[in-house]
Design a protein around this motif. Structure first.
Motif, mmCIF file in Angstrom:
data_model
loop_
_atom_site.group_PDB
_atom_site.id
_atom_site.type_symbol
_atom_site.label_atom_id
_atom_site.label_comp_id
_atom_site.label_asym_id
_atom_site.label_seq_id
_atom_site.Cartn_x
_atom_site.Cartn_y
_atom_site.Cartn_z
ATOM 1 N N TYR A 186 0.848 -1.179 -0.080
ATOM 2 C CA TYR A 186 -0.158 -0.012 0.049
ATOM 3 C C TYR A 186 0.975 1.280 -0.053
ATOM 4 C CZ TYR A 186 -3.626 3.327 1.218
ATOM 5 O OH TYR A 186 -4.453 4.450 1.596
ATOM 6 N N ASP A 187 0.538 2.021 -0.900
ATOM 7 C CA ASP A 187 1.325 3.463 -0.837
ATOM 8 C C ASP A 187 0.709 4.675 -0.404
ATOM 9 O OD1 ASP A 187 -0.488 3.798 -2.972
ATOM 10 O OD2 ASP A 187 0.990 4.326 -4.361
ATOM 11 N N GLY A 188 -0.478 4.518 -0.068
ATOM 12 C CA GLY A 188 -1.083 5.717 0.402
ATOM 13 C C GLY A 188 -2.463 5.833 -0.470
ATOM 14 N N ASP A 189 -2.440 5.534 -1.621
ATOM 15 C CA ASP A 189 -3.477 5.625 -2.693
ATOM 16 C C ASP A 189 -4.133 4.599 -3.189
ATOM 17 O OD1 ASP A 189 -4.533 7.289 -4.598
ATOM 18 O OD2 ASP A 189 -3.373 6.461 -6.140
ATOM 19 N N ARG A 190 -3.444 3.178 -3.154
ATOM 20 C CA ARG A 190 -3.871 2.278 -3.575
ATOM 21 C C ARG A 190 -3.050 1.071 -3.182
ATOM 22 N NH1 ARG A 190 -2.578 1.131 -9.943
ATOM 23 N NH2 ARG A 190 -3.620 -0.906 -9.480
ATOM 24 N N PHE A 191 -3.776 -0.132 -3.027
ATOM 25 C CA PHE A 191 -3.288 -1.468 -2.863
ATOM 26 C C PHE A 191 -2.782 -2.175 -4.088
ATOM 27 C CE2 PHE A 191 -5.839 -0.764 1.045
ATOM 28 C CZ PHE A 191 -4.887 -1.393 1.858
ATOM 29 N N PHE A 192 -1.739 -2.912 -4.069
ATOM 30 C CA PHE A 192 -1.237 -3.630 -4.980
ATOM 31 C C PHE A 192 -0.926 -4.981 -4.592
ATOM 32 C CE2 PHE A 192 0.382 0.791 -5.441
ATOM 33 C CZ PHE A 192 0.327 0.974 -6.839
ATOM 34 N N THR A 193 -1.205 -6.010 -5.553
ATOM 35 C CA THR A 193 -0.932 -7.263 -4.947
ATOM 36 C C THR A 193 0.153 -7.899 -5.982
ATOM 37 O OG1 THR A 193 -2.919 -8.023 -6.101
ATOM 38 C CG2 THR A 193 -3.220 -7.571 -4.018
ATOM 39 N N CYS A 194 0.732 -9.213 -5.664
ATOM 40 C CA CYS A 194 1.762 -9.737 -6.663
ATOM 41 C C CYS A 194 1.742 -11.292 -6.108
ATOM 42 C CB CYS A 194 3.033 -8.997 -6.588
ATOM 43 S SG CYS A 194 4.322 -9.809 -7.616
ATOM 44 N N GLY A 195 1.512 -12.226 -7.046
ATOM 45 C CA GLY A 195 1.727 -13.566 -6.942
ATOM 46 C C GLY A 195 3.194 -14.017 -6.851
ATOM 47 N N ILE A 196 3.324 -15.248 -6.495
ATOM 48 C CA ILE A 196 4.648 -15.738 -6.367
ATOM 49 C C ILE A 196 5.135 -16.191 -7.886
ATOM 50 C CG2 ILE A 196 4.380 -16.660 -4.127
ATOM 51 C CD1 ILE A 196 4.099 -19.508 -5.346
ATOM 52 N N VAL A 197 6.380 -16.272 -7.950
ATOM 53 C CA VAL A 197 6.758 -16.767 -9.196
ATOM 54 C C VAL A 197 7.218 -18.250 -9.211
ATOM 55 C CG1 VAL A 197 9.033 -16.682 -10.831
ATOM 56 C CG2 VAL A 197 7.828 -14.442 -10.032
ATOM 57 N N ASP A 198 6.709 -18.893 -9.995
ATOM 58 C CA ASP A 198 6.880 -20.557 -9.705
ATOM 59 C C ASP A 198 8.556 -20.866 -9.767
ATOM 60 O OD1 ASP A 198 4.257 -21.052 -9.472
ATOM 61 O OD2 ASP A 198 4.100 -21.389 -11.591
ATOM 62 N N ALA A 199 8.977 -21.639 -8.611
ATOM 63 C CA ALA A 199 9.999 -22.313 -8.585
ATOM 64 C C ALA A 199 10.250 -23.516 -9.249
ATOM 65 C CB ALA A 199 10.626 -22.004 -7.175
ATOM 66 N N PRO A 200 11.599 -23.972 -9.930
ATOM 67 C CA PRO A 200 11.602 -25.410 -10.261
ATOM 68 C C PRO A 200 11.307 -26.303 -9.342
ATOM 69 C CG PRO A 200 13.447 -23.573 -11.020
ATOM 70 C CD PRO A 200 12.655 -23.128 -9.916
ATOM 71 N N ALA A 201 11.806 -25.911 -8.163
ATOM 72 C CA ALA A 201 11.571 -26.922 -6.972
ATOM 73 C C ALA A 201 11.947 -26.049 -5.609
ATOM 74 C CB ALA A 201 12.528 -28.113 -7.023
ATOM 75 N N VAL A 202 11.150 -26.436 -4.650
ATOM 76 C CA VAL A 202 11.316 -25.844 -3.361
ATOM 77 C C VAL A 202 11.960 -26.548 -2.568
ATOM 78 C CG1 VAL A 202 10.135 -24.433 -1.458
ATOM 79 C CG2 VAL A 202 9.061 -24.539 -3.493
ATOM 80 N N VAL A 203 13.318 -26.091 -2.069
ATOM 81 C CA VAL A 203 14.454 -26.733 -1.666
ATOM 82 C C VAL A 203 14.372 -26.331 -0.134
ATOM 83 C CG1 VAL A 203 16.674 -27.298 -1.363
ATOM 84 C CG2 VAL A 203 15.617 -27.364 -3.431
ATOM 85 N N ASN A 204 14.393 -25.175 0.160
ATOM 86 C CA ASN A 204 14.351 -24.642 1.466
ATOM 87 C C ASN A 204 13.740 -23.133 1.458
ATOM 88 O OD1 ASN A 204 14.763 -23.815 4.238
ATOM 89 N ND2 ASN A 204 17.081 -23.972 4.107
ATOM 90 N N THR A 205 12.778 -22.711 2.248
ATOM 91 C CA THR A 205 12.002 -21.519 2.239
ATOM 92 C C THR A 205 12.889 -20.595 2.957
ATOM 93 O OG1 THR A 205 10.854 -22.105 3.945
ATOM 94 C CG2 THR A 205 9.597 -22.440 2.062
ATOM 95 N N VAL A 206 14.091 -20.690 3.568
ATOM 96 C CA VAL A 206 14.823 -19.935 4.374
ATOM 97 C C VAL A 206 15.307 -18.580 3.473
ATOM 98 C CG1 VAL A 206 16.786 -21.149 4.434
ATOM 99 C CG2 VAL A 206 16.728 -19.442 6.248
ATOM 100 N N GLY A 207 15.122 -17.446 3.864
ATOM 101 C CA GLY A 207 15.609 -16.495 3.125
ATOM 102 C C GLY A 207 14.672 -15.883 1.896
ATOM 103 N N ALA A 208 13.499 -16.550 1.844
ATOM 104 C CA ALA A 208 12.647 -16.153 0.872
ATOM 105 C C ALA A 208 12.228 -14.606 0.904
ATOM 106 C CB ALA A 208 11.374 -16.644 0.968
#
Length: 266
Positions: A205-227
């Motif tokens: 949110y920037d004070g004017d409107r909300f923005f949404t963004c989906g994830i980008v598909d990963a080839p394989a999820v090995v570890n979510t640490v650092g996402a």
């Protein structure tokens, strides 16, 4: 003129004893490594112990080309986070050992050095919160990672939000209550308030409107640490490049997808 970035605050070693894996990390460390790799000269202002974890931290950062001139080495143990994996993917924090981070504070020389940078990143646990007002007064672009604690009364986050330009926090899903909170956070001073939602993407949110963004598909999820840290790094680089909010969010999501495909968070 090139933009210079600084990560000031927390650093540690993540230790997966069952797997025999150790690597240097921390919110600002991961953020700084990613920015450096994207061509933004980045410095680290923090502390490690005079032990193997501290040596590995310095060696990793030096290999990446970051400025470690203000990465202090104190007698004692580097901060350690004992880790495990749930379902072979999701990180679990078992125990935090503060080590030398417990008594870390910026010296006057450290603070003067931090103020030579254009973009400054910090977090709740790096003992730098008392410097936020000065960073803001000097018109630095302040990036703050509130993690999952933005609404936790113990951390009094609303005291610090007014001095932050880009506030990031972590939630589980997009709800009316979350949007009300983002609206409130942004109203306190930040240009943009952003919540990362794990596999559900992000909302800003920037004070004017909300923005949404989906994830980008990963080839394989090995570890979510650092996402989350990589998302903030990608978003920050977008800000530096003058991208609009939606493009910054997409840049964050793209970098995060690459990171969850590897075990280490960068």
């Amino acid at each position: 003129m090139s933009v210079h970035a600084c990560a000031a605050g927390f650093c540690c070693a993540d230790v997966y004893e069952k797997l025999g894996i150790i690597y240097p990390t921390g919110n600002g460390i991961d953020w700084g490594i990613h920015l450096q790799r994207m061509g933004v000269p980045t410095s680290i202002v923090s502390v490690v112990g005079e032990d193997v974890y501290g040596r590995r931290m310095r060696e990793q950062l030096d290999r990446e080309g970051l400025d470690t001139s203000h990465l202090r080495s104190d007698e004692g143990q580097t901060s350690v986070m004992l880790m495990d994996l749930k379902n072979g993917i999701d990180r679990v924090h078992l125990e935090a050992i503060d080590g030398v981070m417990a008594t870390f504070a910026l010296t006057d020389e450290d603070e003067a050095f931090v103020l030579t940078h254009d973009v400054i990143h910090t977090d709740l646990f790096g003992n730098c919160l008392s410097h936020l007002a000065e960073w803001s007064e000097y018109q630095k672009t302040v990036i703050m990672d509130f993690s999952t604690f933005s609404q936790d009364p113990e951390y009094e986050c609303e005291r610090y939000i007014p001095f932050v330009d880009y506030a990031f926090m972590s939630f589980e899903k997009d709800t009316p209550d979350l949007r009300e909170w983002l609206h409130h956070v942004q109203s306190l001073g930040p240009k943009v308030a952003t919540a990362t939602l794990g596999e559900l993407g992000s909302v800003a949110y920037d004070g004017d409107r909300f923005f949404t963004c989906g994830i980008v598909d990963a080839p394989a999820v090995v570890n979510t640490v650092g996402a989350g840290d990589s998302y903030i790094a990608g978003f920050t680089n977008g800000v530096i490049e003058g991208l609009d909010i939606r493009s910054c969010m997409q840049a964050g999501a793209s970098l995060s997808a690459r990171v969850v495909s590897a075990f280490e968070p960068y």
